[in-house]
Design an enzyme around this catalytic site. Structure first.
Site: not given
Length: 476
Positions: A249, A323
């Site tokens: 990120k 996920r």
């Protein structure tokens, strides 16, 4: 439970000193003023107080001491109607309906007063003292501290504390300790699968995401309740910090990633609520707790992992890690044959782009369950917005080498594709609701101070309370 500092106990002799708190709106303000002395009417007019929501005005008596505190309320049935009061009012003790003086105002139900006042008074205090004490609300009912409202307040502040705590003090092991503490308090049991034991127990994606951290990944399982009751499983994404992994990120994107375990925090808060209120449910809480770190053994874009349940997953982006840890937990949950399966996750920025920070996205594979979730959200004033499980978008997750990819090249429909990925691990016939939540307030709002937030907690408690009341044979 002990009384939080934002409340005062009538048994301690504070009734006489308490300042009456009068809840008003534009319709009730004139009626209240009509019964007041001229000096009070002139004071209120001079201050420009018109009883707008979340406004307050302290009215002086003839000697300058406080006569009453007026608070503007938009909707008296809103649990956050008094959320602005603890810090908008000067420090002191205030009493709703004191000596009947609120007969010309709005009646605030005690449970809503407790919850709204308590959540408005909340400040995260682990590392510094607050600049000032909050105003205190007088509780004249000695039984109030054992009420459902206090259980809701306690669970909500637990979630906020967990999300606000920096990762150094809230990693996977500390998250497990919280689960242990809750289980010990209410007669539950916690089992944890840690480190390489995850591979032996067939939780490969949880292991892959967490293996690069010096803090071992784990699957935390909290179990409570009677086997004769409906079995509810709640999963929560417990990514205690998310660097993005090798798909790193930006600095701005990483800044608040201590909150990436917000789903786990909400799941634990919900568990505490269910257990404290002794709902007739059999409860299992599954928390895949990891740090998504960068290291020589970090999982890589292009890797293929065969997740629990046999589905092979190509890693398109290591920043789509939530996920991955959830899919193993959901596959395991399905094996336990639940009557209802819920999950909470700070899963996608796409959900925030679509719905903003205050409105979690609800995905559901069952129409009856979806309707009940939305009804519970509306009744509890804890909003959710249903989003579609639009199956054609599953093509965005197509892989040339595996059954699916964990993300794709397009940025369109990101929240939907993430939910569709999870749905692959939940077969038809298992009622499932997935909440993609922000778990955070970017700025202060009445009852919602900046920082961690228990979004979806009140709504899903209302759903489970209804489910428990209906019994084991009822539809979700």
């Amino acid at each position: 439970m002990s009384l939080p500092s934002c409340f005062a106990n009538a048994a301690m002799g504070e009734v006489a000193q308490a300042i009456p708190l009068i809840a008003l709106d534009a319709a009730t303000l004139p009626r209240y003023l009509a019964k007041q002395p001229e000096r009070v009417r002139r004071w209120v007019a001079a201050q420009g107080f018109v009883a707008d929501a979340n406004t307050v005005l302290l009215v002086p008596d003839a000697d300058g001491s406080p006569l009453a505190a007026l608070v503007g309320v938009g909707d008296p049935s809103d649990p956050f109607a008094l959320g602005a009061c603890p810090f908008a009012l000067p420090p002191g003790t205030y009493a709703l309906n004191k000596l009947g003086l609120n007969n010309d105002g709005l009646r605030i139900e005690l449970g809503n007063a407790i919850l709204g006042w308590g959540l408005g008074a909340y400040r995260y205090e682990r590392y510094r003292k607050p600049a000032r004490a909050s105003a205190r609300l007088l509780l004249e009912d000695a039984k109030a501290t054992s009420s459902e409202a206090f259980a809701l307040l306690k669970a909500s502040t637990l979630v906020r504390d967990l999300v606000n705590t920096p990762t150094e003090d809230m990693g996977p092991e500390e998250l497990e300790a919280v689960a242990q503490r809750i289980a010990h308090a209410y007669g539950g049991l916690v089992e944890s699968t840690v480190g390489d034991a995850l591979l032996a127990a067939n939780f490969p994606t949880i292991h892959a995401v967490g293996r690069a951290s010096h803090r071992a990944p784990r699957l935390i399982a909290l179990r409570w309740g009677d086997d004769a009751h409906p079995h509810v499983i709640v999963a929560g994404k417990g990514v205690c910090f998310d660097t993005g992994g090798l798909s790193i990120k930006t600095g701005d994107g990483m800044r608040n990633m201590k909150k990436d375990m917000g789903g786990a925090a909400i799941a634990l808060g919900l568990a505490q609520l269910v257990m404290a209120m002794r709902l007739p449910l059999r409860l299992t809480v599954l928390i895949p707790a990891v740090e998504n770190s960068i290291g020589g053994n970090a999982f890589r874009p292009g890797d293929v992992i065969r997740a629990r349940g046999g589905i092979s997953v190509e890693i398109d982006n290591t920043d789509a890690e939530g996920r991955l840890v959830l899919c193993d937990a959901l596959a395991y949950a399905v094996e336990l044959k639940p009557d209802l399966l819920l999950d909470f996750a700070t899963l996608t920025g796409a959900a925030r782009v679509a719905l903003g920070p205050e409105l979690p996205a609800l995905f559901c594979n069952d129409e009856h369950l979806a309707a009940n979730c939305l009804t519970a959200a509306a009744q509890s004033r804890d909003p959710l917005w249903r989003m579609p499980l639009w199956k054609p978008y599953a093509n965005y997750l197509k892989s040339n080498v595996a059954d699916t990819a964990n993300s794709g090249a397009t940025r369109m429909a990101g929240a939907i594709t993430a939910a569709l990925y999870l749905q692959r691990f939940v077969p038809d016939g298992v009622p499932w609701a997935h909440m993609d939540t922000y778990a955070w307030n970017d700025s202060d709002r009445p009852g919602h101070p900046a920082g961690g937030e228990a979004q979806g907690l009140l709504a899903m408690y209302a759903l489970l309370k209804s489910k428990a009341a209906q019994g084991s044979g009822a539809a979700v």
